[in-house]
Design an enzyme around this catalytic site. Structure first.
Site, PDB file in Angstrom:
ATOM      1  N   GLU A   1      30.352  55.006   9.562  1.00 13.01           N
ATOM      2  CA  GLU A   1      31.070  53.834  10.056  1.00 13.01           C
ATOM      3  C   GLU A   1      32.523  54.051   9.722  1.00 13.01           C
ATOM      4  O   GLU A   1      32.858  54.328   8.559  1.00 13.01           O
ATOM      5  CB  GLU A   1      30.533  52.582   9.358  1.00 13.01           C
TER       6      GLU A   1
ATOM      7  N   GLU B   1      24.640  50.320   4.405  1.00 10.53           N
ATOM      8  CA  GLU B   1      25.322  49.681   3.271  1.00 10.53           C
ATOM      9  C   GLU B   1      24.365  48.846   2.420  1.00 10.53           C
ATOM     10  O   GLU B   1      24.595  47.673   2.118  1.00 10.53           O
ATOM     11  CB  GLU B   1      26.487  48.821   3.777  1.00 10.53           C
TER      12      GLU B   1
HETATM   13  C1  GAL Z   1      30.698  47.242   7.378  1.00  9.74           C
HETATM   14  C2  GAL Z   1      29.303  46.816   7.844  1.00  9.74           C
HETATM   15  C3  GAL Z   1      29.307  46.383   9.294  1.00  9.74           C
HETATM   16  C4  GAL Z   1      30.447  45.447   9.538  1.00  9.74           C
HETATM   17  C5  GAL Z   1      31.732  46.138   9.190  1.00  9.74           C
HETATM   18  C6  GAL Z   1      32.974  45.336   9.495  1.00  9.74           C
HETATM   19  O1  GAL Z   1      30.828  47.222   6.022  1.00  9.74           O
HETATM   20  O2  GAL Z   1      28.399  47.862   7.691  1.00  9.74           O
HETATM   21  O3  GAL Z   1      28.085  45.775   9.609  1.00  9.74           O
HETATM   22  O4  GAL Z   1      30.258  44.314   8.781  1.00  9.74           O
HETATM   23  O5  GAL Z   1      31.718  46.425   7.816  1.00  9.74           O
HETATM   24  O6  GAL Z   1      34.126  46.039   9.106  1.00  9.74           O
END
Ligand code: GAL
Length: 818
Positions: free
Chosen positions: A491, A414
């Site tokens: 993710e 990100e």
């Molecule tokens: C994402 C990020 C992670 C964590 C997650 C929580 O955007 O890459 O490190 O913060 O959100 O939902």
């Protein structure tokens, strides 16, 4: 293990002890001083009052918790200046040798002095580094002192980074001609069932003023320890230079590394100079193929989908100090959930974690960075990126490229540069090129979240496989717009929950005022969605390589959805204290499964399983409706309340549009084809589910209404552990009624007493909003459970732990150390 391998390895050891190559573990007997004021400039030479301790060490986990340390990074005192010193004698016979001090990881911005002379610094806390200290040592038998200053800064991390020399340290004594740090690179350019071609590129340093004529031999040992191939070559390494030996050979009928058969080979590199062995070096590797195309990822020619989890590097109540057993237990729990892949979010993991993934048959996405030049927090890696990114990412590849488990390199998560139309792609290309310079055998990736900017800005195109964070509804559109680009959910979900907590009514995104999150698995921050939604889109778009859920385990810091920006504290997340750790895990910080663990297990495993929720202690709610959910990989299930059937439900029957509607309309309730549910008017007693496969009842699970807390029960994960001084036994504590039912609301204080050859190193209960010390000899139960972690000493014997609580029958377990 075969005899020849044993003889050879003992020879390697003898030769080491004879003096030409020693790898000395340097973890014992350090002194430590922590200056929370920050900014001390010089090594402080009167260390008589400093604490004595052994490494690995994380000073911040000692606490205390305080809102002033920033809930976002765990509310623990991780910033300030930490000094470590060790006094030691130069090993005998080391004069004329090359002596290097290697740190596997030190958090953060390490500066190192030897006998008062500065020898170097390494800012990034997640990568290992070494310094040649030969010329700074004393060879007259008097003491040397190494001093290390660490300076983790406030606002330097989005999660709990830990603080200290939290991975192992080594003193390495080598002949002037020796294999370089991370000096081998083993690849298998051709693999079939009949034969593997194995290539070994070994970098040899010559730190002398004379050219060295050497012979390099590579001998290979099968997983059973049998010698299966040997090749050698002669070459010259110029004075004060390095040379690379490149040797090929065949291994017949290779035992491949795969998820169910993680076979590992060993290569032993021997370097001879003038006919005498001057160095030996062991490399473990696997023989396997990986490849990918727009339709999937393939291991040994078979399409596999990532049933993956993102994991941070902390080990809960133990903090970030590396314990092999803690990593092993973490990975085993994930495997039990059905996980086959780990994303090391968002940094290089410990050596131990990768070794364990090799051994357990888990694929790894090894990730370098959470930030490049554009900051997420003001003192983050952005401060160091310009000067260090090339070195750090290359060292990641050099360090980790012999691990069979590593199947992808991630250049970032990100990254804010996604928004930078002009230059973002250039940095992505630069990092991608650095990786490719050192490894062409694995694809590169990155996790992108600013859909669809990185695609439009030509940034996603710079890596081999663009990962998509939190956008399952866009997989179809992406395929249409970029038909040749492979994709997967780098993710996903970010669903949140607290083990054993249920709030009514069940509502999407309802945040309660008790600092806990309902375990009906539908609540998360605005970008999150229940696991079922990702299941749905992964099923619909088979070309997706799978997903990495956020997260497998709860971790310290980032207590979303509690916490938000608070301008009075410099814009950082201090509201909703005492929430101080994540609610994202499928298991809690203790490693106890939440209900969500079973939702994933129902999707990712085939051995029949069934799980029922919630608990059945709802005094005061008699007659009111309680939703009862069942997670199973069987076909159908029937629910019984106090023996009366509430009907059978068939899995997958509910309309899948409900899932999409869930995202679109924010309905109050949730029905999913991946769960079975019944609305049950509450009455005390029991609920029981019977699961059916092919029409046959094969499993059942029953939950009884528990009576008053009456006793403590203890169970240990392993009854026998190593007397190594670093092995751990995890003791699960349950508060039960007189019949052995878990009391699901119990919060009794449990006191621990430990006797024998071990100590209590940590306690926890999985409550993300508890500010009790992780190091106290007591813990309150959280929803009936707690955890005590025991550590062995180097003595053989027994460790006995007794748990007592007011009004409760006490309990005891004994662990043997061998
Ligand atoms: C994402 C990020 C992670 C964590 C997650 C929580 O955007 O890459 O490190 O913060 O959100 O939902």
């Amino acid at each position: 293990m075969n005899n020849k391998f044993l003889i050879l390895m003992s020879l390697v050891l003898c030769v080491c002890l004879n003096g030409f190559a020693q790898n000395i573990n340097f973890n014992d007997s350090w002194r430590f001083f922590n200056d929370k004021a920050e900014g001390a400039e010089k090594p402080q030479f009167d260390d008589s009052k400093w604490r004595s301790l052994d490494l690995p060490h994380d000073w911040a986990i000692e606490g205390p918790f305080d809102i002033k340390y920033n809930a976002r990074s765990g509310g623990l005192p991780f910033h300030g200046t930490g000094w470590y010193r060790k006094t030691f004698k130069t090993p005998e016979g080391a004069k004329g040798k090359v002596i290097r001090l290697e740190f596997e990881g030190a958090m953060y911005d390490a500066h190192v002095w030897v006998n008062g002379t500065f020898v170097g610094n390494r800012p990034y806390g997640y990568i290992g580094f070494e310094f040649d200290i030969s010329k700074h040592l004393k060879y007259d038998g008097s003491d040397n002192v190494v001093s290390v200053r660490l300076e983790p800064k406030d606002l330097s991390s989005r999660w709990y980074p830990g603080a200290g020399i939290y991975r192992s340290v080594w003193l390495k004594v080598d002949a002037p001609v020796h294999v370089a740090q991370w000096g081998t690179f083993i690849t298998t350019p051709t693999v079939s069932n009949a034969k593997a071609v194995v290539q070994n590129e070994t970098t040899i340093n010559n730190k002398s003023n004379k050219d060295a004529a050497i012979e390099v031999t590579q001998e290979y040992f099968s997983p059973e320890g049998k010698s299966v191939a040997t090749v050698s070559e002669k070459l010259t390494v110029k004075a004060n230079a390095s040379a690379v030996s490149g040797l090929w050979c065949n291994i017949e009928n290779p035992a491949k590394w795969d998820l169910d058969t993680p076979n590992l080979y060993n290569a032993v590199t021997t370097v001879k100079q003038d006919g005498k062995v001057v160095d030996t070096y062991k490399t473990r590797f696997g023989i396997r193929t990986i490849h990918y195309d727009k339709d999937g990822f393939y291991l040994n020619g078979r399409k596999v989908r990532f049933n993956g989890v993102c994991l941070h590097h902390d080990n809960g109540a133990l903090g970030t100090a590396t314990y092999r057993r803690a990593d092993q237990r973490k990975l085993q729990i994930m495997k039990d959930m059905g996980v086959n892949a780990i994303r090391t979010s968002h940094n290089m993991p410990s050596r131990e974690l990768l070794e364990l993934c090799d051994e357990l048959g888990l694929m790894v996405q090894d990730e370098a960075f959470d930030v490049w030049k554009m900051e997420k927090v003001e003192n983050g890696y952005n401060v160091f990126f310009e000067d260090w990114a090339e070195r750090d990412i290359k060292d990641m590849v050099l360090r980790d490229r012999n691990h069979a488990s590593v199947v992808m390199w991630s250049i970032g998560n990100e990254i804010i540069e996604q928004k930078d139309k002009k230059n973002g792609w250039k940095t992505a290309k630069m990092l991608n090129d650095y990786v490719k310079e050192l490894d062409l055998t694995r694809p590169t990736t990155a996790g992108f979240n600013h859909y669809d900017a990185p695609y439009k800005h030509n940034m996603a195109q710079q890596v081999d496989i663009a990962g998509v964070n939190y956008k399952p509804t866009k997989y179809g559109e992406l395929r249409e717009n970029y038909p040749d680009m492979p994709l997967y959910g780098s993710e996903t979900s970010s669903c949140t929950s607290s083990r054993g907590v249920y709030h009514f009514p069940v509502e999407k995104y309802k945040i309660a005022d008790d600092n806990q999150v309902t375990s009906y698995d539908i609540v998360g921050p605005p970008w999150a969605y229940p696991p079922d939604i990702e299941f749905h889109f992964q099923k619909e778009f088979e070309f997706s390589m799978g997903e990495f859920i956020w997260t497998g385990f709860d971790y310290l810091g980032e207590p979303t959805p509690y916490g938000g920006r608070d301008n009075s504290t410099n814009g950082y997340w201090n509201d909703n204290w005492p929430s101080r750790s994540s609610y994202f895990g499928a298991v809690d910080l203790c490693g106890f499964p939440k209900d969500r663990f079973f939702l994933y297990q129902s999707q990712w495993t085939t051995k029949p399983m069934v799980h029922l929720l919630p608990h059945w202690n709802w005094k005061g709610m008699e007659g009111k409706t309680i939703p009862v959910y069942c997670y199973t990989n069987c076909d159908e299930a029937e629910l019984f309340v106090n023996g009366k059937s509430m009907g059978k439900k068939v899995k997958g029957k509910d309309l899948s549009t409900v899932l999409v509607d869930f995202l679109r309309y924010e309905p109050k309730t949730f029905d999913s084809p991946y769960r079975l549910s019944w609305d049950v008017p509450y009455q005390a007693g029991s609920i029981k589910v019977v699961a059916y496969k092919d029409g046959k009842a094969i499993l059942e699970e029953q939950i009884n209404t528990a009576g008053a807390p009456a006793k403590i029960s203890l169970s240990v994960d392993r009854e026998s552990i190593d007397a190594s001084g670093e092995d751990l036994a995890y003791v699960t504590v349950r508060v039960e009624d007189k019949d052995g039912n878990l009391c699901p609301n119990a919060d009794n204080l449990v006191n621990f007493k430990v006797k024998g050859v071990g100590s209590l190193v940590a306690v926890d209960n999985g409550n993300a909003a508890s500010v009790e010390s992780f190091q106290a000899p007591y813990r309150k139960a959280f929803n009936g459970m707690a955890l005590a972690v025991l550590k062995s000493t180097k003595d053989v014997g027994t460790i006995q732990i007794t748990a007592t609580g007011k009004g409760l029958k006490s309990a005891k377990v004994v662990v043997t150390t061998k």
